[in-house]
Design a protein around this motif. Structure first.
Motif: not given
Lengths: 262, 252
Positions: B46, B49, B52, B54
């Protein structure tokens, strides 16, 4: 993208920057934003290096410097610091070979010419020490700095292809790194070394390029089964010069295709 | 472009501590991160992400051959390749300090199963993939304690000594395949697990601090630069090495 390896606004002084590993390290710093002073005893090499920097749009100045002259080192380092207002990175890279390996008659201990020995000591050992003296004099009052010494895997372990002057002086600078790291850490100055294995450089008057079979044999002797291009030193130098290496000091790091695997 | 743009990187023990810091650092350099752990790694994913990056979580018990093989197969199925594996999962932060003769056999075996068998099994599982690719980076996490003969956690120190040796051997075997195998030897690092265990973060840690050239606490972020370097093409001619990142405590 993270700023771990960024050197924007940092200033660097590199000896032996006219060619080979010194040039590659200086170029790597410049590619990451540093303002570089290139120092070398070889005027022609220096001019070629500066031309390449200018062509790539990198900011740099060049100074002809023979590291056998400690006063000249001090002046050149001070000038670089004054020119840019500070000095963040100093690379004591200038070095020479000298003396045949112990596997050849010319390299037997009784056959080593003391003039050859003394000259190698002047460049590889005293020259490096004097470069660190000049760097520390600037960096201590700054309370920050990164110092990188070009050692060699020859300074970490010996073999039949080692020659006395080169091997012994490279071993000396390994310990210099350890000791200077201890003294200078309270001033937030990092001192580390790189210990290259087989790189295709102009060392020994370009012998590796003249004798490709010798170069191939050297490459085949390491686990990665090849010689390295000088540009492959850039990343390690950058690690030691940038924020990425914030907690590394007193280390001499082999970059040798696995030759030492230590 | 990051320094690890689009590289597929597996990080074991990525749910927390140094492994979580590693996961975030390689993601920030553009990598696709496989956060792997016996714990739930959703938190790390989390965070990545949210920045931004991966990342995905794939559970793995590195002490199990089946589990490490499943991990490798799953990542190859999803991404078609594996560019780097960081063997970071280890038993450390929860250990209590004790004399070596008080360490019971079960605890010794548990430490060895995760800290030594784990990197062995995962490296063994991923080697065929990297050999096919003719490229790959293995980064093992050793420890500065190996070079100090640190007492109180002898099973841990011995396990990390094995990792230094394992790194050298495998580097020699995989050099022909253009696979780099290196290790990082951190000093005592203030991860949340270490902070939570007074046996680790108590008096012993200030002694460790005073043994350093830089007399300060080591943070997980002090290790991320070296990790990114060893996962990137910047380190293509380095293999078999153990890089000590400990503020100048060990100079070997």
């Amino acid at each position: 993208m993270s700023k771990l390896f960024d050197l924007t606004g940092k200033t660097a002084f590199v000896t032996g920057a006219g060619s080979g590993l010194g040039y590659a390290m200086a170029e790597g710093f410049a590619e990451h934003g540093a303002l570089v002073t290139l120092a070398d005893a070889d005027r022609a090499g220096l001019d070629r290096a500066l031309a390449k920097f200018n062509a790539a749009g990198h900011q740099a100045t060049a100074v002809e410097l023979d590291v056998r002259e400690p006063a000249a080192i001090r002046a050149a380092v001070n000038n670089a610091a004054n020119h840019y207002g500070k000095l963040d990175i100093v690379v004591a890279n200038a070095g020479i070979t000298g003396g045949a390996p112990i596997s050849e008659e010319a390299g037997y201990i009784e056959n080593i010419d003391l003039d050859v020995w003394n000259n190698v000591v002047k460049v590889n050992q005293t020259g490096v020490f004097a470069t660190l003296q000049a760097a520390a004099a600037i960096m201590k009052p700054q309370r920050s700095g990164r110092i990188i010494v070009t050692a060699s895997i020859s300074g970490l372990r010996t073999s039949e292809v080692s020659g006395y002057p080169y091997t012994v002086t490279k071993a000396a600078v390994v310990h210099l790194v350890h000791l200077a790291a201890l003294e200078l850490a309270p001033f937030n100055i990092h001192v580390n070394g790189v210990a290259p294995g087989p790189f295709m450089t102009n060392i020994a008057g370009g012998r590796l390029f003249r004798e490709p079979e010798r170069a191939k044999a050297m490459g085949d002797a390491v686990p990665m089964k090849r010689m390295a291009d000088p540009s492959e030193i850039k990343g390690l130098a950058l690690l030691l010069a940038s924020g990425a290496g914030s907690f590394i000091t007193g280390q001499v790091i082999p970059i040798d295709g696995g030759a030492t695997a230590r | 472009m990051g320094r690890l743009q689009d590289k597929v990187v597996i990080i074991t023990g990525g749910a927390r501590g140094i492994g979580a810091a590693f996961s975030k650092a390689v993601a920030a350099e553009g990598a696709i991160v496989i956060v792997s752990d016996v714990r739930d790694g959703a938190g790390t994913v989390q965070e990545i992400e949210a920045a931004q990056g991966r990342a995905a979580f794939v559970a793995c018990d590195v002490s199990s051959a089946q589990s490490t093989t499943d991990l490798v197969n799953e990542v190859v199925k999803r991404h078609g390749r594996i560019d780097a594996v960081v063997n970071n999962a280890a038993i450390f932060a929860n250990l209590k300090r004790q004399a070596f003769f008080d360490i019971d056999e079960k605890e010794w075996d548990d430490v060895m199963a995760v800290n030594v068998r784990g990197p062995f099994l995962l490296t063994k599982a991923v080697a065929p993939v990297m050999m096919r690719q003719k490229s790959g980076k293995i980064v093992n996490i050793a420890s500065g304690t190996v070079f100090k003969g640190q007492t109180g956690i002898t099973h841990y120190v011995a396990s990390k000594g094995a990792i230094v040796a394992f790194t050298r051997c495998v580097a020699r075997e995989l050099g022909d395949h253009n696979i780099n195998v290196n290790a990082i030897a951190p000093g005592l690092t203030m991860s949340e697990g270490v902070i939570a265990n007074p046996d680790m973060s108590g008096g012993g840690s200030s002694a460790t601090m005073n043994s350093r050239a830089f007399k300060r606490e080591q943070k997980p972020q002090d290790l991320t630069g070296t990790l990114v370097f060893l996962c990137s093409s910047d380190s293509d001619f380095m293999t078999g090495q153990t890089l000590v990142v400990d503020g100048g405590s060990v100079t070997h």
